[in-house]
Motif scaffolding. Sequence first.
Motif, PDB file in Angstrom:
ATOM      1  N   UNK A   1      35.999  12.372  -3.397  1.00 30.17           N
ATOM      2  CA  UNK A   1      36.334  12.390  -2.015  1.00 30.17           C
ATOM      3  C   UNK A   1      37.869  11.466  -2.242  1.00 30.17           C
ATOM      4  N   UNK A   2      38.619  10.863  -3.633  1.00 34.12           N
ATOM      5  CA  UNK A   2      39.352  10.009  -3.678  1.00 34.12           C
ATOM      6  C   UNK A   2      40.844  10.830  -3.856  1.00 34.12           C
ATOM      7  N   UNK A   3      40.918  11.771  -4.558  1.00 27.24           N
ATOM      8  CA  UNK A   3      41.643  13.126  -5.468  1.00 27.24           C
ATOM      9  C   UNK A   3      42.606  12.711  -4.375  1.00 27.24           C
TER      10      UNK A   3
ATOM     11  N   UNK B   1      39.044   3.722  -7.288  1.00 30.92           N
ATOM     12  CA  UNK B   1      39.646   5.216  -7.811  1.00 30.92           C
ATOM     13  C   UNK B   1      38.882   5.382  -9.304  1.00 30.92           C
ATOM     14  N   UNK B   2      38.658   4.479  -9.892  1.00 33.48           N
ATOM     15  CA  UNK B   2      38.455   4.746 -11.136  1.00 33.48           C
ATOM     16  C   UNK B   2      36.419   4.778 -10.729  1.00 33.48           C
ATOM     17  N   UNK B   3      36.025   4.500  -9.782  1.00 34.64           N
ATOM     18  CA  UNK B   3      34.544   3.836  -9.327  1.00 34.64           C
ATOM     19  C   UNK B   3      34.176   5.810  -8.663  1.00 34.64           C
ATOM     20  N   UNK B   4      35.629   6.854  -8.338  1.00 32.88           N
ATOM     21  CA  UNK B   4      35.349   7.805  -7.720  1.00 32.88           C
ATOM     22  C   UNK B   4      35.566   8.911  -9.194  1.00 32.88           C
ATOM     23  N   UNK B   5      35.873   8.783  -9.760  1.00 30.66           N
ATOM     24  CA  UNK B   5      36.456   9.079 -11.465  1.00 30.66           C
ATOM     25  C   UNK B   5      35.340   9.630 -12.071  1.00 30.66           C
TER      26      UNK B   5
END
Length: 1125
Positions: A828-830, A993-997
């Motif tokens: 979702x943070x792409x 961003x790290x959480x999204x990855x």
Amino acid sequence: MWVKPQEIFLKTPLWDNDETTLYFVLQRRKGHGKSKGLSSLLVGTLDSVRDTKPAPFRILHQTPNSEIYYVIATALTEQEIRQDWQWLFDNVSATLHSFDSEEEITKFVCCKINSIIATEQENFTEDEDTITYKNVVYEFHQRFAMPKDEKLVCYYSCSYWKGKMPRQGWMYLSVHYMCFYSYIFGRKTALKIRWADVTELAKTNSLLFPDSIKMVTRDGEHYFTMFLKKNETFALMQQLANIAMKQLIDDKSGSFNIDKDLLTKLSKNVPKKPSFLKRDLDARKQSNLYTLRFRLPHTEKLDGTEECTLWTPYNKRHNWGRLYLSQNFICFDSRVRHLVRVTIPLRNVHQVERADSGGTGSSGDSGNILITTAHHTSFLFGNISDRDFLVHKMSELLAKLPNDVYREKQNAREEENWTPQPPLMILFRTHQTSTIKQIQQKKEKQWEDHMAEVGRGVSMYRTTEGSELVVNGIPESLRGELWSVFSGSILQKAQNKGLYERLVNEALSSKNQANDEIERDLHRSLPEHPAFQNDVGISALRRVLCAYALKNPTIGYCQAMNIVASVLLIYCPEEQAFWLLATICETLLPDYYNTRVVGALVDQGVLEELTKAHLPELHAKLDELGVMKMISLSWFLTLFISVMPYECAVNVMDCFFYDGAKVIFQVTLTILDINREKLLKCTEDGQAMQILSDYLEGIYNEEAMALSTEPRTAQKTIKIQELVYQSYRSYGASVSGETIEHLRLRHRLRVVRQLEDSLERNTLRALQQDRLLEPDELQELLSVIREELFWAKRVPCERLEAPYEAYRLDYGQFKTLFTALSPWAKGDYAEAITARMFKLMDHDEDGLVSARGLSVALGVSARADAQRRLRTLYCAHAPPLLSALDLRAARYTDTGEELAADALSFFDSVENPSTPEPALQRSISEVCGEGNPMDKSIDSAYGQSESASSAEWVRACALAGLPSPGAGTPSTPPPARSPPPLPRAHFLRLLAALHDLTHHSTPLYEAVARAGTLLLQLGELNGHRPALDREVSQDSLFLAAAAQPTIEVDPNGNNPEITEDRRPIQPSPSKESDPSDEDTWSITLEQFLATMLAEASLEEFFNKQVPLMPFLEALRQRDRLHSVS
């Protein structure tokens, strides 16, 4: 769509019923959609082979006791037919039961459908495409997954040779593609070739492939055989391929604009083509031949032609030929080649009238039109089949002619510090002997007598007597005038009055690369002529070259233009020389003077083919020695001025302006033919070039003075007049302008493809130095980039810094490819990560990223080790790359907001940024904005403001270990300084961003949460304690955090115990600190890496190698309808 009711007697043989009511039947064509079985195979094969392309859905009207059915609606899609079916059910079916007889029902339905059609056609202009053609267009887009804006030009029945067996099917020719489709008893054959990938088109006739069209691409050869319209098909294929190549050469927009004027064109007996675009292309082809024949501006569009006679007063004869009519000109060309030709600008026409039969005693005076010009010259055209129509058409064109087009634009004249110069031969006269003076005076008398008979200026009659005078050489006093008339440049000058003056004023006041190159070459232009030993001539040359570089930036300035322009200035007034130069560069020698000299390379291939045809033995020898490739560049670019004495080269230029580019080919062939015996005895290329050089230097002209006053040392070889005459006698008939254009078209395909392949090879070689992606992955990636640029209507540009700079992607194209290929762009943070990677790779901050930028971004995200990946993510979120504006836009999607809030309920997204924002904004404006982006030196960065180069510094830290752009070394050492610490707001974006990855894995997600919590505490420590040593160890970080009691944070992630007046001990190295709470919190790169890598699961995750080939293959096979940026 509703159609006029048509009677049919059979409703079922080729159709399946989907729905049936008492009065209507909804049918689907067999072989389409859900239908199966042998009958479906047969019908599908029949539809594939036959020319009639029925729509796959239709509605029939029927009555119970009648055997006649009426087709009332057809559709290409089920959705469309269902809408019509529902309309019938809602508006018609209920009414039908009230009628007494079936005949009344049928009449009512037919009347209703006809009224609907009539209503729809009230606001309907001329429809250029038939229903059958629309069905074909629909099939074309469906079968080959084409985007909606891809225009089908035409389609032809043909056989495609797959192996040794022909497959009968249909060839579809669109603006950008050649496609083939065949369906024979369930076996499909589909082929899709882009015109830009074609390297050769030819007609062949071999035992294996009889009477075929051969198409060669980099992937292989394809053969097509057709019984009908072979020549038409081949000509259209050549035209479309040529358009694609010109777009690659010119770096112009790839969009194809339809000429809507054809819809309102007043013409008789226009043949109906199935495609309006086909008609447009045919008209464009005819217009190109027309402008080439009469040397008219490229924008001129041919309106129509008419067989007629022209009365020539100089010999009192009626000459049969063809009259050509366009928006601005009336032209005539005789049926007997070169007998007579005339061009009449409509702006000069004073009157067009019907002329009654006179007493000339000729049968050719019926149906006469008399055209009188403003200069009181009359032209009598006779034997016109429909005189009234032609007079009406001419009157219509005259009425459309704008009154002020050819008038001087009245604009406020600026104070100019320059004066246009007359022909420099007037200001700097060269000494002439009495013999030469007599010869020149005799030539002038001949020309004056000739022009007294045939007229003077644009509308003079071009006759065989005039051609002979040109071959003998134009007198110097008339050269400038006649060059302008013969070349057509006088027409461009008349249509653009005042433009040269405006261009000069603008060009002289601007600084650019073209002007610098011109300045270097000014004193190398005919230095032996006294005009260019003086500032008067040098200044005039500077103005002409700088003005043209501004007029045509795609060409700008190219070496050799200075030599040609200097000769033009000797004989022509300054503005006239400018328009002659423009005509040479854009019409007579197209694409010669660009950075890749494509036109000269194309003509090199043309010369080789002509030599092979006329001098086969010599061609084989010169090809073996490699001499052919040296000739065209050195001879053609300067029109022989640099290889033969100047006073001889101008005679060749006389014929060049009169007859076009064919002259340089026939003169070259003649020179090779004369020296054939000597050249066949050569053993090396240097020996052959020396023979040709000695011969060229020995050419002499006894009718003009040499520029050099020193005695000639070269042995005389041939008189220039004899050489030119011999070239016309030997090759004048066989080497025509049409032949040259045809050969240029063929060789342009090969040359452009070779240049594109060379650029691609150099780009791949440069990208492999990064050692991130495998060679096969880079090859596939570059193909995908080229495809994306192609569909975005952009082509590789000319960049000299590095080959990969030729392929430049804007954010939309970068996003399309990065999202499809990178493992970082899947959540979702792409979009946020993509935007930050784009900004990180945009080194010159012009909104474009090179192929290397995308390659590095993908390589780092998929192949780099954990430390490099984390460092890149850190730098992408560091100031000033992540600006205050980005911080204000808290989230890119609603999903992202919910995810971040759920993952870190105690983190604040900083919706109300604190006081450092103005400082951040200032830093970004200093880096991206007001200053000159080219002036980014280290001295200014340290001397004036360190933040001015902070963006470059952050990018250098992110890409440490990779080769610097343009560097020959495989790698560069990491920068001496670390990137700036992250403020809390920037760190929270990085953590999100790290959480999204990692959200797909609970252990990884928890590891990021643990590391994030620890880093938040470390950030607080950085604000209250002396700065931790940069070489801090992993253990000391944990000890430092553990030594502090557990810090309670409010919902915004702040420590309530920290007072507002407390200041950080160590200011941020980015020099962007302001006294505020925000600056009491920061995290360094070393702390971030040590904390993240302490989590074994995170280190393993970021070390994972992700293969890109599956994603690349999926991208190549994707549906282009959904992938265009």
